[in-house]
Design a protein around this motif. Structure first.
Motif, short mmCIF file in Angstrom:
data_model
loop_
_atom_site.label_atom_id
_atom_site.label_comp_id
_atom_site.label_asym_id
_atom_site.label_seq_id
_atom_site.Cartn_x
_atom_site.Cartn_y
_atom_site.Cartn_z
N THR A 52 0.40 -6.21 9.30
CA THR A 52 1.44 -5.18 9.26
C THR A 52 2.17 -5.20 7.94
O THR A 52 2.43 -4.14 7.34
CB THR A 52 2.44 -5.39 10.42
OG1 THR A 52 1.72 -5.36 11.66
CG2 THR A 52 3.51 -4.34 10.43
N TRP A 55 -0.05 -3.77 5.22
CA TRP A 55 -0.10 -2.31 5.26
C TRP A 55 1.23 -1.70 4.84
O TRP A 55 1.26 -0.79 4.01
CB TRP A 55 -0.49 -1.83 6.66
CG TRP A 55 -0.33 -0.36 6.81
CD1 TRP A 55 -1.16 0.61 6.33
CD2 TRP A 55 0.74 0.32 7.46
NE1 TRP A 55 -0.66 1.84 6.64
CE2 TRP A 55 0.51 1.70 7.33
CE3 TRP A 55 1.88 -0.10 8.12
CZ2 TRP A 55 1.36 2.65 7.86
CZ3 TRP A 55 2.73 0.85 8.65
CH2 TRP A 55 2.46 2.21 8.53
N THR A 59 0.73 -0.42 0.92
CA THR A 59 0.44 1.00 0.74
C THR A 59 1.41 1.66 -0.24
O THR A 59 0.97 2.33 -1.18
CB THR A 59 0.42 1.72 2.10
OG1 THR A 59 -0.59 1.11 2.91
CG2 THR A 59 0.12 3.18 1.94
N LEU A 103 -5.72 -0.52 1.06
CA LEU A 103 -4.48 -0.89 1.75
C LEU A 103 -4.01 0.17 2.73
O LEU A 103 -3.39 -0.16 3.74
CB LEU A 103 -3.39 -1.19 0.72
CG LEU A 103 -3.63 -2.45 -0.11
CD1 LEU A 103 -2.62 -2.56 -1.22
CD2 LEU A 103 -3.60 -3.68 0.77
N VAL A 107 -7.19 -1.52 5.80
CA VAL A 107 -6.42 -2.57 6.49
C VAL A 107 -6.02 -2.13 7.90
O VAL A 107 -6.29 -2.86 8.87
CB VAL A 107 -5.19 -3.00 5.65
CG1 VAL A 107 -4.24 -3.84 6.47
CG2 VAL A 107 -5.64 -3.76 4.42
N PRO A 108 -5.40 -0.95 8.11
CA PRO A 108 -5.07 -0.59 9.50
C PRO A 108 -6.31 -0.31 10.36
O PRO A 108 -6.29 -0.58 11.56
CB PRO A 108 -4.19 0.65 9.36
CG PRO A 108 -4.32 1.13 8.00
CD PRO A 108 -4.82 0.00 7.17
N SER A 134 -1.05 6.83 7.62
CA SER A 134 -1.55 6.70 6.25
C SER A 134 -2.60 7.76 5.92
O SER A 134 -2.60 8.33 4.83
CB SER A 134 -2.16 5.33 6.03
OG SER A 134 -1.20 4.34 6.12
#
Length: 157
Positions: A52, A55, A59, A103, A107-108, A134
């Motif tokens: 978390t 991200w 980002t 990112l 990542v998510p 995102s």
């Protein structure tokens, strides 16, 4: 005491003991033990926190890096007197774009997949929402076809 309150009170003991309904033996309480689940593993919780933070902090920082790199390339192009080699500048913008995509999207997406595989429903929902937060603005600003062209141009030469 006011007369209203005096009328509302019920006597503590019945006036006639024979009028009270006889009660039988009380039913026994269930003595089955309650199963308390073990707390979640702290390593998994630390993984969610780490992903978390990666991200949520990575980002915007990657987006700022892309913005500043692009601004530097534009400034260098305006200050140059003649034709110059822009390979290094284009590579820097491409690297910043790759970091942003990693990112903001990878990542998510990886975290949502890991949460789904580990059967963590709330984490999977949260990381899927983070991916949507995102991906929607990013893909709205730069359509997937243009994004794919930019990535292939950067990665393949």
């Amino acid at each position: 005491m006011s007369p209203k309150k005096r009328k509302q009170r019920k006597p503590r003991h019945p006036a006639r003991p024979e009028a009270a309904a006889p009660t039988g033996p009380r039913p026994r309480a269930s003595r089955t033990p309650v199963v308390v689940q073990d707390p979640p593993d702290r390593r998994i919780t630390a993984l969610w926190v780490l992903l978390t933070l990666l991200w949520a902090l990575g980002t915007p920082l990657a987006l700022a890096n892309l913005l500043f790199t692009t601004m530097d390339v534009q400034d260098a192009a305006h200050l140059a007197d003649g034709p110059q080699d822009t390979t290094a500048a284009v590579d820097a913008v491409g690297d910043a774009l790759v970091w942003l995509l990693v990112l903001a999207l990878a990542v998510p997406a990886a975290a949502a997949l890991a949460a789904a595989l580990l059967r963590r429903k709330i984490a999977a929902i949260g990381f899927t929402a983070a991916l949507a937060v995102s991906a929607v603005p990013l893909l709205w600003l730069m359509p997937p076809a243009e994004l794919a062209d930019a990535l292939t141009a950067h990665l393949l030469g």
